[in-house]
Write a protein that holds these residues in place. Structure first.
Motif, PDB file in Angstrom:
ATOM      1  N   LYS A   1       0.834  -1.215   0.000  1.00 58.09           N
ATOM      2  CA  LYS A   1       0.000   0.000   0.000  1.00 58.09           C
ATOM      3  C   LYS A   1       0.865   1.261   0.000  1.00 58.09           C
ATOM      4  O   LYS A   1       0.487   2.268  -0.582  1.00 58.09           O
ATOM      5  CB  LYS A   1      -0.912   0.022   1.242  1.00 58.09           C
ATOM      6  CG  LYS A   1      -2.341  -0.395   0.936  1.00 58.09           C
ATOM      7  CD  LYS A   1      -3.233  -0.026   2.111  1.00 58.09           C
ATOM      8  CE  LYS A   1      -4.540  -0.817   2.036  1.00 58.09           C
ATOM      9  NZ  LYS A   1      -5.201  -0.965   3.322  1.00 58.09           N
ATOM     10  N   ALA A   2       2.026   1.204   0.657  1.00 60.92           N
ATOM     11  CA  ALA A   2       2.863   2.393   0.787  1.00 60.92           C
ATOM     12  C   ALA A   2       3.655   2.684  -0.494  1.00 60.92           C
ATOM     13  O   ALA A   2       4.322   3.701  -0.596  1.00 60.92           O
ATOM     14  CB  ALA A   2       3.822   2.219   1.961  1.00 60.92           C
ATOM     15  N   GLU A   3       3.552   1.816  -1.481  1.00 61.88           N
ATOM     16  CA  GLU A   3       4.331   1.983  -2.706  1.00 61.88           C
ATOM     17  C   GLU A   3       4.031   3.319  -3.381  1.00 61.88           C
ATOM     18  O   GLU A   3       2.868   3.651  -3.616  1.00 61.88           O
ATOM     19  CB  GLU A   3       3.992   0.846  -3.678  1.00 61.88           C
ATOM     20  CG  GLU A   3       5.178   0.505  -4.569  1.00 61.88           C
ATOM     21  CD  GLU A   3       4.784  -0.571  -5.584  1.00 61.88           C
ATOM     22  OE1 GLU A   3       5.414  -0.597  -6.652  1.00 61.88           O
ATOM     23  OE2 GLU A   3       3.844  -1.340  -5.313  1.00 61.88           O
ATOM     24  N   GLY A   4       5.090   4.074  -3.659  1.00 56.54           N
ATOM     25  CA  GLY A   4       4.899   5.351  -4.321  1.00 56.54           C
ATOM     26  C   GLY A   4       4.520   6.497  -3.410  1.00 56.54           C
ATOM     27  O   GLY A   4       4.430   7.631  -3.854  1.00 56.54           O
ATOM     28  N   ASP A   5       4.315   6.228  -2.127  1.00 55.15           N
ATOM     29  CA  ASP A   5       3.950   7.302  -1.184  1.00 55.15           C
ATOM     30  C   ASP A   5       5.200   8.123  -0.882  1.00 55.15           C
ATOM     31  O   ASP A   5       6.153   7.612  -0.284  1.00 55.15           O
ATOM     32  CB  ASP A   5       3.375   6.674   0.097  1.00 55.15           C
ATOM     33  CG  ASP A   5       2.930   7.716   1.097  1.00 55.15           C
ATOM     34  OD1 ASP A   5       3.260   8.915   0.921  1.00 55.15           O
ATOM     35  OD2 ASP A   5       2.262   7.330   2.079  1.00 55.15           O
ATOM     36  N   PRO A   6       5.236   9.397  -1.321  1.00 53.58           N
ATOM     37  CA  PRO A   6       6.459  10.201  -1.104  1.00 53.58           C
ATOM     38  C   PRO A   6       6.837  10.333   0.372  1.00 53.58           C
ATOM     39  O   PRO A   6       8.006  10.576   0.693  1.00 53.58           O
ATOM     40  CB  PRO A   6       6.109  11.569  -1.723  1.00 53.58           C
ATOM     41  CG  PRO A   6       4.628  11.584  -1.866  1.00 53.58           C
ATOM     42  CD  PRO A   6       4.174  10.154  -1.988  1.00 53.58           C
ATOM     43  N   LEU A   7       5.861  10.157   1.250  1.00 52.13           N
ATOM     44  CA  LEU A   7       6.187  10.253   2.679  1.00 52.13           C
ATOM     45  C   LEU A   7       6.996   9.035   3.126  1.00 52.13           C
ATOM     46  O   LEU A   7       7.598   9.029   4.193  1.00 52.13           O
ATOM     47  CB  LEU A   7       4.906  10.377   3.522  1.00 52.13           C
ATOM     48  CG  LEU A   7       4.237  11.753   3.382  1.00 52.13           C
ATOM     49  CD1 LEU A   7       2.842  11.741   3.985  1.00 52.13           C
ATOM     50  CD2 LEU A   7       5.077  12.843   4.035  1.00 52.13           C
ATOM     51  N   ILE A   8       7.014   8.018   2.279  1.00 50.49           N
ATOM     52  CA  ILE A   8       7.838   6.841   2.542  1.00 50.49           C
ATOM     53  C   ILE A   8       9.094   6.860   1.662  1.00 50.49           C
ATOM     54  O   ILE A   8      10.205   6.614   2.117  1.00 50.49           O
ATOM     55  CB  ILE A   8       7.029   5.548   2.259  1.00 50.49           C
ATOM     56  CG1 ILE A   8       5.951   5.336   3.318  1.00 50.49           C
ATOM     57  CG2 ILE A   8       7.934   4.318   2.154  1.00 50.49           C
ATOM     58  CD1 ILE A   8       6.501   4.994   4.689  1.00 50.49           C
ATOM     59  N   THR A   9       8.936   7.217   0.381  1.00 49.63           N
ATOM     60  CA  THR A   9      10.056   7.079  -0.566  1.00 49.63           C
ATOM     61  C   THR A   9      11.013   8.262  -0.555  1.00 49.63           C
ATOM     62  O   THR A   9      12.151   8.154  -0.988  1.00 49.63           O
ATOM     63  CB  THR A   9       9.523   6.899  -1.999  1.00 49.63           C
ATOM     64  OG1 THR A   9       8.714   8.041  -2.321  1.00 49.63           O
ATOM     65  CG2 THR A   9       8.688   5.632  -2.130  1.00 49.63           C
ATOM     66  N   GLU A  10      10.548   9.427  -0.082  1.00 47.87           N
ATOM     67  CA  GLU A  10      11.426  10.609  -0.113  1.00 47.87           C
ATOM     68  C   GLU A  10      11.803  11.083   1.283  1.00 47.87           C
ATOM     69  O   GLU A  10      10.983  11.008   2.198  1.00 47.87           O
ATOM     70  CB  GLU A  10      10.721  11.745  -0.883  1.00 47.87           C
ATOM     71  CG  GLU A  10      10.827  11.536  -2.387  1.00 47.87           C
ATOM     72  CD  GLU A  10       9.870  12.405  -3.171  1.00 47.87           C
ATOM     73  OE1 GLU A  10       9.582  13.534  -2.720  1.00 47.87           O
ATOM     74  OE2 GLU A  10       9.392  11.939  -4.225  1.00 47.87           O
ATOM     75  N   ILE A  11      13.005  11.591   1.402  1.00 45.06           N
ATOM     76  CA  ILE A  11      13.459  12.115   2.697  1.00 45.06           C
ATOM     77  C   ILE A  11      12.809  13.468   2.939  1.00 45.06           C
ATOM     78  O   ILE A  11      12.792  14.334   2.060  1.00 45.06           O
ATOM     79  CB  ILE A  11      15.003  12.226   2.709  1.00 45.06           C
ATOM     80  CG1 ILE A  11      15.616  10.813   2.646  1.00 45.06           C
ATOM     81  CG2 ILE A  11      15.489  12.943   3.967  1.00 45.06           C
ATOM     82  CD1 ILE A  11      17.118  10.809   2.483  1.00 45.06           C
ATOM     83  N   GLN A  12      12.257  13.638   4.095  1.00 41.09           N
ATOM     84  CA  GLN A  12      11.540  14.871   4.427  1.00 41.09           C
ATOM     85  C   GLN A  12      12.467  15.863   5.136  1.00 41.09           C
ATOM     86  O   GLN A  12      13.494  15.477   5.692  1.00 41.09           O
ATOM     87  CB  GLN A  12      10.339  14.537   5.323  1.00 41.09           C
ATOM     88  CG  GLN A  12       9.397  13.501   4.737  1.00 41.09           C
ATOM     89  CD  GLN A  12       8.736  13.969   3.449  1.00 41.09           C
ATOM     90  OE1 GLN A  12       8.309  15.125   3.345  1.00 41.09           O
ATOM     91  NE2 GLN A  12       8.654  13.089   2.451  1.00 41.09           N
ATOM     92  N   ASP A  13      12.059  17.137   5.141  1.00 41.56           N
ATOM     93  CA  ASP A  13      12.890  18.181   5.752  1.00 41.56           C
ATOM     94  C   ASP A  13      13.234  17.888   7.210  1.00 41.56           C
ATOM     95  O   ASP A  13      14.354  18.135   7.656  1.00 41.56           O
ATOM     96  CB  ASP A  13      12.176  19.540   5.678  1.00 41.56           C
ATOM     97  CG  ASP A  13      12.328  20.166   4.295  1.00 41.56           C
ATOM     98  OD1 ASP A  13      13.047  19.568   3.456  1.00 41.56           O
ATOM     99  OD2 ASP A  13      11.721  21.236   4.071  1.00 41.56           O
ATOM    100  N   TRP A  14      12.256  17.392   7.951  1.00 42.61           N
ATOM    101  CA  TRP A  14      12.492  17.150   9.379  1.00 42.61           C
ATOM    102  C   TRP A  14      13.470  15.996   9.615  1.00 42.61           C
ATOM    103  O   TRP A  14      13.958  15.793  10.702  1.00 42.61           O
ATOM    104  CB  TRP A  14      11.173  16.917  10.119  1.00 42.61           C
ATOM    105  CG  TRP A  14      10.281  15.844   9.529  1.00 42.61           C
ATOM    106  CD1 TRP A  14      10.345  14.513   9.793  1.00 42.61           C
ATOM    107  CD2 TRP A  14       9.225  16.026   8.599  1.00 42.61           C
ATOM    108  NE1 TRP A  14       9.392  13.854   9.078  1.00 42.61           N
ATOM    109  CE2 TRP A  14       8.677  14.755   8.330  1.00 42.61           C
ATOM    110  CE3 TRP A  14       8.677  17.151   7.938  1.00 42.61           C
ATOM    111  CZ2 TRP A  14       7.602  14.560   7.445  1.00 42.61           C
ATOM    112  CZ3 TRP A  14       7.611  16.946   7.076  1.00 42.61           C
ATOM    113  CH2 TRP A  14       7.086  15.676   6.829  1.00 42.61           C
TER     114      TRP A  14
END
Ligand code: MTE
Ligand code: CO
Length: 390
Positions: A1-14
């Protein structure tokens, strides 16, 4: 389900940059994402903010303890600002030795820690004649529950020496309203506290800093804030707050008086009008709070069909006398309309009445002591409304 979710695949500012260091905020405040979690008032309810009330956001809380900054406030003459060095507590009247204590004196008496709810007798008062306010914050938010640290009132009265003909005690506030009530001596000697801390820190100014009376299980009006005096007497003083106010006018034209105990009560806090169901059908946590001035809550039942079928909810967390209890009913919501109610029972065997039962017993003139069963209508789209069922 998390596939492609940028909150999982990309590093966030925090995750990429350093955060603030220690002492960025020496006292500490909630996350900015929680800025909607605040006390609120109902503007049309009172003429001025100095003699008014703000409500606890019950639908945003969990567990049994109310955070200090979210405890509802009820003042009759605004918030007194008192330097503890200038505060005095006097005991006079039917005592062997009238006494005056400083805050430092009080802190040399043995102290105790106890968790209690405080409910204003006017809580749910606007709902007597029918469903009115849309949110448990407004219908039930004149209640809070904290751990108090204080000196048992008994020790202070013993220090002054209560005369044998004494029967009543009158606490008085140092605020502009100089709030006063008559309290029977048995209660004063039983479980009352003269408190200076709540949830481990100094009382908040709104809650009576530096000193307030704690009158467990009894109506909030008696919990005198900014406590400056205790008079001992042989009869009640018939103060405004126990004659013109905080009495219940019955249909017979007579009024109930000295109705001190806050009876068994509960409310579902989630879902509720300010906390709709946003996740659709499937697992749904129904949660709420229950309390009784008689002692512990022994059972809470919850219905989702307006009272035809009841299930016993799960009480979780500490179960302490005259304190808030937290309950849950975990259901599988099929997405259809729900009529949710909760009904609590206390250790004296009292059950919460329906609102109709209350009206039959007390008529429709009342404001105070409404512990009737609350109904929330959960609609198929998840929104929730305050309703009554016959
Ligand atoms: N004490 C003083 N001195 N002045 C007040 O206006 N309000 C009373 C009680 N004690 C009041 C007071 C009422 S009606 C209630 S319900 C409680 O304080 C509210 O306590 P809280 O503000 O800590 O919630
Ligand atoms: Co009150």
């Amino acid at each position: 389900k998390a596939e492609g979710d940028p909150l999982i695949t990309e590093i966030q500012d925090w995750n990429r940059y350093l955060g603030d260091g220690v002492q960025a905020n020496p006292y500490g405040t909630p996350s900015p994402f929680e800025s909607h979690v605040v006390r609120r008032d109902v503007e049309w309810l009172t003429a001025s903010t100095e003699s008014s009330v703000s409500f606890t956001p019950l639908h945003e809380l969990d567990g049994i303890i109310t955070p200090n900054g979210l405890c509802f406030e009820r003042h009759h003459g605004g918030i007194a600002e008192i330097n503890p060095a200038d505060h005095r507590l006097m005991i006079n009247g039917l005592v062997d030795t009238p006494l005056v204590f400083t805050m430092e004196d009080l802190k040399r008496f043995p102290r105790e820690n106890r968790v209690y709810f405080l409910e204003c007798a006017a809580n749910s008062g606007m709902e007597w004649r029918g469903a009115q306010l849309n949110g448990c914050q407004y219908t039930h938010g004149m209640v809070h529950c904290v751990v108090y640290t204080g000196v048992p009132l008994k020790y202070l009265l013993e220090e002054a020496g209560v005369k044998t003909n004494a029967k009543w005690v009158m606490p008085e506030g140092a605020d502009a309203s100089a709030m006063t009530r008559s309290i029977p001596l048995e209660k004063a000697l039983d479980d009352c506290l003269v408190a200076f801390k709540m949830n481990g820190e100094a009382l908040r100014p709104e809650q009576g800093y530096p000193l307030r009376l704690v009158v467990p299980g009894w109506e909030g009006n008696m919990w005198i804030k900014w406590l400056r005096r205790l008079e001992v007497g042989d009869q009640p003083w018939q103060q405004r707050e126990e004659t013109a106010k905080y009495t219940d006018l019955l249909t017979s034209g007579k009024a109930r008086r000295f109705t001190w105990v806050m009876d068994v009560k509960s409310v579902v806090t989630n879902p509720s009008p300010q906390a709709p169901v946003t996740h659709g059908k499937g697992p749904l946590v129904i949660s709420g709070v229950a309390w009784s001035g008689n002692g512990k809550i022994t059972r809470v039942d919850v219905t989702t069909d307006g009272g035809r079928n009841w299930k016993t909810a799960r009480i979780d967390g500490p179960s302490l006398p005259k304190a808030m209890h937290r309950f849950y009913l975990d259901i599988d919501w099929d997405g259809s309309d729900l009529l949710i109610q909760s009904r609590a029972m206390d250790e004296d065997g009292f059950f919460q009445p329906t609102k109709d039962e209350l009206r039959i017993a007390r008529g429709e003139n009342s404001i105070y002591h409404n512990n009737g069963i609350q109904t929330w209508h959960v609609k198929t789209d998840g929104t929730v409304e305050n309703v009554e069922v016959a």
